[in-house]
Design a protein around this motif. Sequence first.
Motif, short mmCIF file in Angstrom:
data_model
loop_
_atom_site.label_atom_id
_atom_site.label_comp_id
_atom_site.label_asym_id
_atom_site.label_seq_id
_atom_site.Cartn_x
_atom_site.Cartn_y
_atom_site.Cartn_z
N ARG A 62 0.84 -1.00 -0.05
CA ARG A 62 -0.17 -0.44 -0.32
C ARG A 62 1.00 1.15 0.28
O ARG A 62 2.08 1.35 0.40
N TRP A 63 0.37 2.33 -0.77
CA TRP A 63 0.58 3.58 -0.70
C TRP A 63 0.26 5.31 -0.67
O TRP A 63 -1.14 4.24 -0.48
N ARG A 64 0.01 5.85 -0.37
CA ARG A 64 -0.58 7.01 0.22
C ARG A 64 0.99 8.67 -0.68
O ARG A 64 1.75 8.05 -0.06
N GLY A 66 -0.01 12.08 0.08
CA GLY A 66 -1.09 12.77 1.05
C GLY A 66 -0.69 14.11 1.47
O GLY A 66 0.49 15.23 1.13
N PRO A 103 -3.95 8.02 8.48
CA PRO A 103 -4.52 8.30 7.13
C PRO A 103 -5.66 7.41 6.46
O PRO A 103 -5.48 5.84 5.77
N ASP A 105 -6.49 7.66 2.97
CA ASP A 105 -6.27 7.71 1.51
C ASP A 105 -4.81 6.41 1.19
O ASP A 105 -4.52 7.05 0.25
N TRP A 106 -4.88 5.59 1.97
CA TRP A 106 -3.95 4.47 1.57
C TRP A 106 -4.45 3.35 -0.16
O TRP A 106 -5.63 4.11 -0.03
N VAL A 107 -3.47 3.33 -0.67
CA VAL A 107 -3.87 2.95 -1.92
C VAL A 107 -3.17 1.59 -2.00
O VAL A 107 -2.40 1.34 -1.45
N CYS A 108 -4.48 0.21 -1.67
CA CYS A 108 -3.36 -1.20 -1.79
C CYS A 108 -3.64 -1.37 -2.85
O CYS A 108 -3.99 -1.24 -3.88
N GLU A 126 3.28 17.30 -0.41
CA GLU A 126 2.91 16.92 0.35
C GLU A 126 3.41 15.47 0.56
O GLU A 126 5.11 15.55 0.79
N CYS A 130 5.02 4.65 2.14
CA CYS A 130 4.43 3.34 2.17
C CYS A 130 5.00 2.00 2.07
O CYS A 130 5.40 2.12 3.51
#
Length: 142
Positions: A62-64, A66, A103, A105-108, A126, A130
């Motif tokens: 996962r990453w973000r 932000g 947070p 807004d994590w993108v898996c 920003e 990850c």
Amino acid sequence: MKMLNKPAFMKLNIDWNADPNVPSPDVIPDSSSIRLRFYLNPWIHVARRDQKGTVTFANCSRWRLGPTNDEGWYRGQCRYSGVAPGGGEFYELTGDDDHRDDPPDWVCSNAPSLGQRHFLFYFRDETFECFSADWHYQADQA
């Protein structure tokens, strides 16, 4: 925002860094990896103006990217303000961390696996984070 358990921060960018003014980070998903591209700082490290660098994160779960910027960092609006050694750097976080999942807004990108490490890069406008197995930095060639 008080943290009960504090992570340890190990600085990873010893002889390179992102441009402090306009790093323009870009996240590029690539199969199970994530590539983070940005303009390099040519003023205090060996880099050409407008040269980019890439950090590749292998087996990223996962990453973000932000919204916390440098003003938020200095005003204490970042969950690691006052805990991390400083903004504008690339770190690996280790140890206990009560707020690592805060947070929204994590993108898996992949299923988490054993050995995932927590990485954090503070840019001017920003913050990138990850969880991945490893990382590798490379400056773009001419």
